[in-house]
Each structure stands twice: as C-alpha cells, then as structure tokens.
Motif scaffolding. Structure first.
Motif, mmCIF file in Angstrom:
data_model
loop_
_atom_site.group_PDB
_atom_site.id
_atom_site.type_symbol
_atom_site.label_atom_id
_atom_site.label_comp_id
_atom_site.label_asym_id
_atom_site.label_seq_id
_atom_site.Cartn_x
_atom_site.Cartn_y
_atom_site.Cartn_z
ATOM 1 N N VAL A 94 0.833 -1.206 0.000
ATOM 2 C CA VAL A 94 0.000 0.000 0.000
ATOM 3 C C VAL A 94 0.866 1.254 0.000
ATOM 4 N N LEU A 95 1.932 1.235 0.822
ATOM 5 C CA LEU A 95 2.774 2.419 0.989
ATOM 6 C C LEU A 95 3.833 2.530 -0.101
ATOM 7 N N THR A 96 3.381 2.548 -1.320
ATOM 8 C CA THR A 96 4.295 2.732 -2.445
ATOM 9 C C THR A 96 4.310 4.199 -2.852
ATOM 10 N N GLN A 97 5.340 4.584 -3.548
ATOM 11 C CA GLN A 97 5.450 5.985 -3.965
ATOM 12 C C GLN A 97 4.303 6.393 -4.882
ATOM 13 N N SER A 98 3.951 5.501 -5.797
ATOM 14 C CA SER A 98 2.880 5.821 -6.746
ATOM 15 C C SER A 98 1.537 5.992 -6.032
ATOM 16 N N ASN A 99 1.273 5.150 -5.016
ATOM 17 C CA ASN A 99 0.028 5.259 -4.259
ATOM 18 C C ASN A 99 -0.022 6.557 -3.458
ATOM 19 N N LEU A 100 1.087 6.898 -2.834
ATOM 20 C CA LEU A 100 1.129 8.123 -2.035
ATOM 21 C C LEU A 100 0.945 9.357 -2.913
ATOM 22 N N THR A 107 -4.549 0.222 6.618
ATOM 23 C CA THR A 107 -3.424 1.118 6.327
ATOM 24 C C THR A 107 -3.868 2.255 5.423
ATOM 25 N N LEU A 108 -4.609 1.914 4.384
ATOM 26 C CA LEU A 108 -5.064 2.925 3.428
ATOM 27 C C LEU A 108 -6.008 3.922 4.086
ATOM 28 N N TYR A 109 -6.973 3.418 4.836
ATOM 29 C CA TYR A 109 -7.898 4.323 5.523
ATOM 30 C C TYR A 109 -7.182 5.117 6.620
ATOM 31 N N GLY A 110 -6.171 4.512 7.218
ATOM 32 C CA GLY A 110 -5.395 5.211 8.241
ATOM 33 C C GLY A 110 -4.650 6.407 7.661
ATOM 34 N N ILE A 111 -4.106 6.235 6.457
ATOM 35 C CA ILE A 111 -3.407 7.340 5.783
ATOM 36 C C ILE A 111 -4.371 8.477 5.497
ATOM 37 N N LEU A 131 -5.727 14.848 -2.270
ATOM 38 C CA LEU A 131 -5.675 15.848 -1.205
ATOM 39 C C LEU A 131 -5.612 17.251 -1.802
ATOM 40 N N GLY A 132 -4.817 17.403 -2.858
ATOM 41 C CA GLY A 132 -4.716 18.704 -3.516
ATOM 42 C C GLY A 132 -6.058 19.176 -4.047
ATOM 43 N N LEU A 133 -6.821 18.249 -4.622
ATOM 44 C CA LEU A 133 -8.142 18.605 -5.148
ATOM 45 C C LEU A 133 -9.109 18.934 -4.016
ATOM 46 N N THR A 134 -9.012 18.206 -2.912
ATOM 47 C CA THR A 134 -9.840 18.500 -1.732
ATOM 48 C C THR A 134 -9.588 19.920 -1.243
ATOM 49 N N LEU A 135 -8.322 20.299 -1.143
ATOM 50 C CA LEU A 135 -7.969 21.636 -0.662
ATOM 51 C C LEU A 135 -8.367 22.709 -1.671
ATOM 52 N N TYR A 136 -8.266 22.392 -2.940
ATOM 53 C CA TYR A 136 -8.650 23.334 -3.998
ATOM 54 C C TYR A 136 -10.147 23.654 -3.914
ATOM 55 N N GLN A 196 -12.657 12.872 -7.856
ATOM 56 C CA GLN A 196 -11.608 12.075 -7.227
ATOM 57 C C GLN A 196 -10.786 12.922 -6.251
ATOM 58 N N GLU A 197 -11.459 13.373 -5.187
ATOM 59 C CA GLU A 197 -10.750 14.087 -4.128
ATOM 60 C C GLU A 197 -10.082 13.059 -3.213
ATOM 61 N N LEU A 198 -9.672 13.469 -2.027
ATOM 62 C CA LEU A 198 -8.895 12.591 -1.154
ATOM 63 C C LEU A 198 -9.589 11.264 -0.872
ATOM 64 N N PHE A 199 -10.834 11.318 -0.424
ATOM 65 C CA PHE A 199 -11.549 10.081 -0.119
ATOM 66 C C PHE A 199 -11.816 9.278 -1.389
ATOM 67 N N GLY A 200 -12.110 9.974 -2.480
ATOM 68 C CA GLY A 200 -12.353 9.298 -3.754
ATOM 69 C C GLY A 200 -11.142 8.524 -4.230
ATOM 70 N N LYS A 201 -9.964 9.127 -4.100
ATOM 71 C CA LYS A 201 -8.729 8.440 -4.485
ATOM 72 C C LYS A 201 -8.527 7.177 -3.655
ATOM 73 N N SER A 202 -8.845 7.264 -2.367
ATOM 74 C CA SER A 202 -8.682 6.090 -1.506
ATOM 75 C C SER A 202 -9.646 4.976 -1.902
#
Length: 216
Positions: free
Chosen positions: A4-10, A184-188, A17-22, A163-169
C-alpha cells in the motif's frame, strides 16, 4: 502494508488531497463573501432584503448538502469540480450567514452610536468598527464551519465522482483485499484529514488567544 505504501500510491492520494484543498479553498472564500452579504441583508432595515435573505438561509440550511450537490450537478449540468464548489458555496453561505449575523449582533450598539457621533458613515462604521469586533467573536465558529467543509468534500466522490482525497482512496481500495492493507489505506486518509483540520483548529485557537491577550 508495504504494498500500500508505495510511492505511486502516495502520489495518487496526495493528488486527491490537492483537489480536496482546492475545492475547499474556493468554497470557503466564496461562502464567506456571500455569507457576509446575506448576514447584512438579514440585519437590514429594508424589509424586502431581510425577507429574501431569511428565506434563502432557512431553506438552504434545512436541505441536506448532499441534495444540493445533486441539484447543482444535474439541474444546471455543470462540470464536476465547479458543481462541487458551487454546491458547497450555496450550503455553507447559509450556515456562515447565521454565524456572521450572530457576531454582528453581539457588538454593542453603542459602538455604532459612537461612530455616528464621530461623523462616520454607516459603511465606515461597519467596515472599521463593527465587523473587526464581530470577527473576533465569531472566528471559532467560522473555523469550525471551514473544517466541516473540508471533511464534507468526501461526499463528492459518491455523488458526482470527483476524485478528491476520499475518492482516491476508494479507487485504490479496489486493488487491495487484506484487512491490514485496508486499515493502512484508511489510516493514511484519516491521518491527512486530521493533520489538516487539527492545524486549522490550532491556528484558530492561537489567533483567538493572541487577540484576547491584546485586549487585556
């Protein structure tokens, strides 16, 4: 967990997250502007403006935000992101209007009378005397509403597929099935929401504390 904790996933999650903040930023800015206008209208001596603002505020506040997202997206046939910003602006403006109106009403009327005695116009009194004092009183409630906007953007994926933060997850969730991977994914995602909203709340408390010390 390491799967789960891969660079591409993060990177994928951080884009959400960027879209959520936007979306949150523009919704908050626009809501503050329109909420202030509505609050002033509802406090106005003009009966028509007062009635119009009251109808808008009461109607919008008593209809779920989820429904406003559907209405804006489907009825007005807007693209997803503008529809999301518009829906949150429509709903949050009504909530902020009551917060701002409460703050304005909490300022002693003697301040207005003192301003008039000094030759200030009503506009100058509002801008330079009433609103700054009211803003300090209503800041905690306004910040709380801002935090609600950021959290509620999680509704947008299920309603209009943004596809904001929750959508991406949720998209990533389709790739993983083990309990540890899901947690792990929901924890992030939960951690990101917490860090942002907690930072905003702490800033609000710090600012309120500084203002209180300055007033002493």
């Amino acid at each position: 967990m390491s799967q789960v904790l891969t660079q591409s996933n993060l990177i994928f999650i951080l884009k959400g997250l960027g879209l959520t903040l936007y979306i949150s930023f523009f919704a908050i800015v626009l809501s503050t502007i329109f909420g202030t206008i509505l609050a002033v209208m509802r406090n106005s001596h003009n009966r028509l403006l007062k009635i119009l603002a009251s109808i808008y505020i009461e109607f919008v506040r008593n209809v779920p935000n989820l429904l406003w997202i559907f209405i804006i997206f489907l009825v007005f046939q807007m693209k997803s992101v503008p529809a999301g910003i518009t829906a949150f602006t429509v709903f949050t403006s009504a909530a902020l209007a009551e917060i701002i109106r409460g703050g304005l009403n909490a300022v002693d009327h003697g301040q207005t009378e003192a301003g008039l005695a000094q030759g200030f116009t009503n506009y100058q009194i509002f801008i330079y005397i009433v609103f700054p004092q009211a803003f300090r009183k209503m800041l905690p409630a306004i910040i709380s509403q801002f935090v609600t906007v950021i959290k509620d953007t999680s509704l947008l994926y299920s309603v209009i597929a943004i596809q904001e933060l929750f959508g991406k997850s949720q998209i990533l969730m389709g790739r993983y099935f083990e309990a540890s991977q899901v947690f792990t994914l929901y924890g992030i995602v939960a951690g990101l929401y917490f860090v942002i909203n907690f930072a905003i709340s702490m800033f609000s408390r710090h600012l309120a504390k500084r203002w209180a010390q300055a007033a002493e």
